[in-house]
Design a protein around this motif. Structure first.
Motif, PDB file in Angstrom:
ATOM      1  N   GLN A  81      -1.309  -0.601  14.390  1.00 23.37           N
ATOM      2  CA  GLN A  81      -0.862  -1.720  13.569  1.00 23.37           C
ATOM      3  C   GLN A  81       0.663  -1.742  13.429  1.00 23.37           C
ATOM      4  N   PHE A  82       1.253  -0.557  13.242  1.00 25.77           N
ATOM      5  CA  PHE A  82       2.679  -0.489  12.927  1.00 25.77           C
ATOM      6  C   PHE A  82       3.529   0.095  14.053  1.00 25.77           C
ATOM      7  N   GLY A  83       2.951   0.311  15.219  1.00 22.39           N
ATOM      8  CA  GLY A  83       3.720   0.801  16.345  1.00 22.39           C
ATOM      9  C   GLY A  83       4.217   2.225  16.178  1.00 22.39           C
ATOM     10  N   TYR A 107       0.655  11.352   9.946  1.00 19.24           N
ATOM     11  CA  TYR A 107       0.363  12.140   8.746  1.00 19.24           C
ATOM     12  C   TYR A 107       1.372  11.900   7.631  1.00 19.24           C
ATOM     13  N   TRP A 108       2.469  11.202   7.905  1.00 23.15           N
ATOM     14  CA  TRP A 108       3.491  11.006   6.875  1.00 23.15           C
ATOM     15  C   TRP A 108       2.962  10.342   5.601  1.00 23.15           C
ATOM     16  N   PRO A 109       2.025   9.391   5.663  1.00 19.22           N
ATOM     17  CA  PRO A 109       1.479   8.853   4.407  1.00 19.22           C
ATOM     18  C   PRO A 109       0.797   9.901   3.537  1.00 19.22           C
ATOM     19  N   VAL A 110       0.166  10.920   4.159  1.00 24.01           N
ATOM     20  CA  VAL A 110      -0.452  11.997   3.382  1.00 24.01           C
ATOM     21  C   VAL A 110       0.612  12.983   2.916  1.00 24.01           C
ATOM     22  N   ALA A 111       1.601  13.271   3.785  1.00 23.27           N
ATOM     23  CA  ALA A 111       2.684  14.172   3.400  1.00 23.27           C
ATOM     24  C   ALA A 111       3.471  13.600   2.224  1.00 23.27           C
ATOM     25  N   SER A 112       3.765  12.308   2.258  1.00 24.51           N
ATOM     26  CA  SER A 112       4.507  11.698   1.149  1.00 24.51           C
ATOM     27  C   SER A 112       3.682  11.730  -0.128  1.00 24.51           C
ATOM     28  N   TRP A 113       2.363  11.608  -0.007  1.00 21.20           N
ATOM     29  CA  TRP A 113       1.461  11.721  -1.159  1.00 21.20           C
ATOM     30  C   TRP A 113       1.607  13.104  -1.788  1.00 21.20           C
ATOM     31  N   GLY A 114       1.661  14.137  -0.948  1.00 23.60           N
ATOM     32  CA  GLY A 114       1.833  15.496  -1.458  1.00 23.60           C
ATOM     33  C   GLY A 114       3.194  15.700  -2.101  1.00 23.60           C
ATOM     34  N   PHE A 115       4.244  15.156  -1.489  1.00 21.11           N
ATOM     35  CA  PHE A 115       5.583  15.279  -2.069  1.00 21.11           C
ATOM     36  C   PHE A 115       5.667  14.558  -3.413  1.00 21.11           C
ATOM     37  N   GLY A 116       4.984  13.427  -3.521  1.00 19.55           N
ATOM     38  CA  GLY A 116       4.935  12.721  -4.805  1.00 19.55           C
ATOM     39  C   GLY A 116       4.267  13.559  -5.866  1.00 19.55           C
ATOM     40  N   GLY A 117       3.171  14.220  -5.496  1.00 16.59           N
ATOM     41  CA  GLY A 117       2.493  15.101  -6.445  1.00 16.59           C
ATOM     42  C   GLY A 117       3.366  16.253  -6.884  1.00 16.59           C
ATOM     43  N   PHE A 143      -0.022   0.548  -7.675  1.00 14.55           N
ATOM     44  CA  PHE A 143       0.511   1.024  -6.400  1.00 14.55           C
ATOM     45  C   PHE A 143      -0.529   1.004  -5.296  1.00 14.55           C
ATOM     46  N   LEU A 144      -1.815   0.927  -5.651  1.00 14.84           N
ATOM     47  CA  LEU A 144      -2.841   0.796  -4.626  1.00 14.84           C
ATOM     48  C   LEU A 144      -2.774  -0.568  -3.933  1.00 14.84           C
ATOM     49  N   VAL A 145      -2.237  -1.570  -4.623  1.00  7.79           N
ATOM     50  CA  VAL A 145      -2.170  -2.917  -4.047  1.00  7.79           C
ATOM     51  C   VAL A 145      -1.256  -2.950  -2.825  1.00  7.79           C
ATOM     52  N   PRO A 146       0.034  -2.564  -2.947  1.00 11.89           N
ATOM     53  CA  PRO A 146       0.872  -2.566  -1.735  1.00 11.89           C
ATOM     54  C   PRO A 146       0.404  -1.569  -0.685  1.00 11.89           C
ATOM     55  N   GLN A 147      -0.268  -0.506  -1.096  1.00  6.28           N
ATOM     56  CA  GLN A 147      -0.812   0.433  -0.118  1.00  6.28           C
ATOM     57  C   GLN A 147      -1.860  -0.249   0.748  1.00  6.28           C
ATOM     58  N   ASN A 151       4.330  -2.891   6.753  1.00  4.97           N
ATOM     59  CA  ASN A 151       5.046  -1.978   7.648  1.00  4.97           C
ATOM     60  C   ASN A 151       4.740  -0.544   7.230  1.00  4.97           C
ATOM     61  N   PHE A 152       5.041   0.385   8.126  1.00  5.97           N
ATOM     62  CA  PHE A 152       4.704   1.779   7.907  1.00  5.97           C
ATOM     63  C   PHE A 152       5.487   2.378   6.747  1.00  5.97           C
ATOM     64  N   ALA A 153       6.736   1.976   6.581  1.00  3.48           N
ATOM     65  CA  ALA A 153       7.574   2.511   5.501  1.00  3.48           C
ATOM     66  C   ALA A 153       6.979   2.183   4.138  1.00  3.48           C
ATOM     67  N   THR A 154       6.452   0.980   3.983  1.00  5.40           N
ATOM     68  CA  THR A 154       5.828   0.597   2.710  1.00  5.40           C
ATOM     69  C   THR A 154       4.648   1.503   2.402  1.00  5.40           C
ATOM     70  N   LEU A 155       3.852   1.798   3.425  1.00  4.14           N
ATOM     71  CA  LEU A 155       2.695   2.667   3.234  1.00  4.14           C
ATOM     72  C   LEU A 155       3.138   4.059   2.791  1.00  4.14           C
ATOM     73  N   VAL A 156       4.171   4.590   3.430  1.00  8.15           N
ATOM     74  CA  VAL A 156       4.657   5.930   3.101  1.00  8.15           C
ATOM     75  C   VAL A 156       5.220   5.970   1.688  1.00  8.15           C
ATOM     76  N   VAL A 157       6.030   4.980   1.323  1.00 13.42           N
ATOM     77  CA  VAL A 157       6.677   4.967   0.007  1.00 13.42           C
ATOM     78  C   VAL A 157       5.651   4.782  -1.112  1.00 13.42           C
ATOM     79  N   THR A 158       4.737   3.837  -0.946  1.00 14.22           N
ATOM     80  CA  THR A 158       3.758   3.596  -2.017  1.00 14.22           C
ATOM     81  C   THR A 158       2.841   4.800  -2.202  1.00 14.22           C
ATOM     82  N   ARG A 159       2.549   5.513  -1.129  1.00 18.01           N
ATOM     83  CA  ARG A 159       1.692   6.694  -1.273  1.00 18.01           C
ATOM     84  C   ARG A 159       2.435   7.846  -1.942  1.00 18.01           C
ATOM     85  N   PHE A 160       3.745   7.861  -1.859  1.00 17.44           N
ATOM     86  CA  PHE A 160       4.515   8.833  -2.629  1.00 17.44           C
ATOM     87  C   PHE A 160       4.238   8.645  -4.116  1.00 17.44           C
ATOM     88  N   PHE A 161       4.211   7.389  -4.562  1.00 22.44           N
ATOM     89  CA  PHE A 161       3.999   7.114  -5.984  1.00 22.44           C
ATOM     90  C   PHE A 161       2.533   7.263  -6.386  1.00 22.44           C
TER      91      PHE A 161
END
Length: 489
Positions: A57-59, A69-79, A109-113, A118-128
């Motif tokens: 989807q996001f190239g 894996y960055w969306p999961v990694a950012s989730w962990g960093f947010g935690g 934050f689940l809404v923009p997720q 774009n991929f950056a939005t997914l990574v950032v929203t999962r941080f929160f």
């Protein structure tokens, strides 16, 4: 005795004191907290099965690095970032309103997720979302501490909480696979948004306040007077300065204990590795089962149900070993009648050696096409059992050993866990490609075996190790004083 007029309650049996609530009410509130933990913690791993679709989807490419894996990694960093700030917030506003406010933020934050363009939005929203989930999990742990008094009463709820914490992380790929098999990857986010939204009114109506000073302050306002606790709460929280001071202390103390307390450091390392290993399987399971049997991501997601089954066995193991823990009270030379803290680690010995190490070795050396898939799946289940037994043992040990400082010690462990679950799986693809299925899992098994030596050391020299720590000695004195004072209810 759990309360009296001197600590802000009308009597030792004041019905508004959470320690005096009926068992039915306590278990109802605990159940609400466990439900919230389960359905929000799934967020961490639920999208892992859809990484190829998200990449397309996001190239994004995983050719040279597991960027998916960055969306999961950012989730962990947010935690890791947010978990340290929960205590001063609860001090100011009470547990109920912190829980509801953070849950609503998580929902938003689940809404923009779900609709990310774009991929950056997914990574950032999962941080929160990761940050929100970490605070919610800490809040639920605080609820258990607020309503269950004493070792015996608190042991089962704490064990259930940690088991739910582990299971929700492992079952995420299973739930995600069941959705992704029939719908697009975005529907994983949509369905998660639906169940989170449906449960919000339930929590709004049924989730009570459990922090003693907040209950007393509310009662004082109704009566048009102030209690000692209410006055103290008001004085402490006037202006932003008080919050900032406590926020600073909330962050500094766990970090201080992490780097100055050897017990906390080793406990953090072991617990973080155990939980991080569970997240490693979100990466390695697809590599291994695809390489051996040609499975796709959805099928590899389903096989991780074996980890969940193992985690349930880990919970049962800890309940059996609790008998040995309570029996140790008869031979405690430091505080006669009080169980020895190191006796909490019996389950960790079984879980660390048989579960984590044994399971990893089975996962490693059954990775052959000629063997049925159930063989490595048994290895996954054994690691799930071992990881749960280890984490439960560590958390309950820290609760016993550090007494009033246990919250900061466990916050340090939570920080380490979130960092490991963010970083460790990033090396999985390279490790399993370079070393191969056998030796990559064997390496993890040897690390597990090394860490499994910790409880043997603590059981042999635990008292001497604790004697060298001023904080542990302070906790020991306070525990001894509480044992010689009024009995717990």
């Amino acid at each position: 005795m759990v309360g009296g007029a001197s600590d802000g309650w009308n009597s030792p049996n004041d019905p508004e004191n959470p320690f005096n609530w009926s068992p039915v009410r306590k278990w109802f509130v605990t159940g609400l907290g466990l439900l919230a933990s389960f359905e929000t913690l799934i967020n961490g791993t639920i999208i892992t099965v859809a990484h190829e679709a998200i990449n397309h989807q996001f190239g994004v490419s995983d050719a040279s690095f597991p960027n998916s894996y960055w969306p999961v990694a950012s989730w962990g960093f947010g935690g890791a970032t947010f978990s340290l700030i929960v205590l001063p917030i609860m001090e100011d506003f009470g547990i109920r309103w912190v829980f509801l406010a953070i849950y609503l933020c998580f929902l938003c934050f689940l809404v923009p997720q779900a609709v990310a363009q774009n991929f950056a939005t997914l990574v950032v929203t999962r941080f929160f979302t990761g940050g929100c989930v970490a605070i919610l999990a800490n809040t639920v742990a605080g609820v258990i501490g607020n309503i269950w008094s004493g070792d015996r009463a608190r042991t089962l709820p704490i064990s259930l909480y940690i088991t739910i914490y582990m299971i929700s992380s492992s079952i995420g790929p299973v739930v995600g696979a069941s959705i992704f098999e029939y719908l697009s990857w975005r529907w994983i986010g949509y369905i998660e948004l639906i169940w989170t939204g449906v449960l919000f009114p339930v929590f709004l109506l049924a989730f009570p306040e459990t922090r003693a000073s907040a209950i007393q302050s509310k009662r004082a306002r109704k009566l048009g007077r102030t209690t000692e606790a209410a006055t103290e709460l008001k004085n402490e929280t006037q202006g932003s300065a008080g919050l900032l001071i406590r926020l600073s202390e909330s962050i500094k103390r766990p970090l201080y204990m992490l780097f100055t307390e050897s017990v906390v450091f080793v406990a953090t390392l072991w617990s973080a590795f155990s939980l991080g290993t569970i997240y490693v399987f979100t990466q390695s399971a697809e590599q291994v089962f695809n390489g051996l049997y040609g499975w796709n991501a959805t099928q590899a997601g389903y096989v991780q149900a074996a980890i969940v089954i193992g985690e349930l066995f880990g919970f049962v193991l800890c309940q059996v070993c609790n008998r040995w823990y309570f029996a140790s009270a008869s031979r405690n030379p430091e505080i006669p009648g009080k169980p020895i803290p190191e006796a909490r680690l019996y389950a960790a010995i079984i879980g660390g050696v048989l579960g984590n190490t044994g399971g990893m070795l089975i996962y490693a050396w059954t990775a052959y096409r000629s063997l049925p898939f159930i063989a490595p799946a048994i290895g996954l289940a054994m690691v799930g059992m071992g990881s749960t037994a280890v984490v439960i043992s560590i958390v309950t040990y820290l609760l016993d050993a550090y007494a009033h400082l246990a919250g900061s010690a466990i916050a340090a462990v939570g920080l380490g866990e979130n960092v490991f679950l963010a970083l460790l799986p990033l090396a999985t693809q390279s490790m399993y490609t370079t070393l191969g299925f056998h030796w990559a899992s064997f390496l993890l098994g040897m690390i597990s075996l090394l860490l499994a030596m910790v409880p043997f050391v603590m059981l042999r020299w635990g008292a001497q190790i604790r004697a060298r720590s001023p904080l542990l000695q302070e906790a020991l004195v306070l525990t001894a004083e509480s044992m010689s004072g009024p009995s717990e209810k």
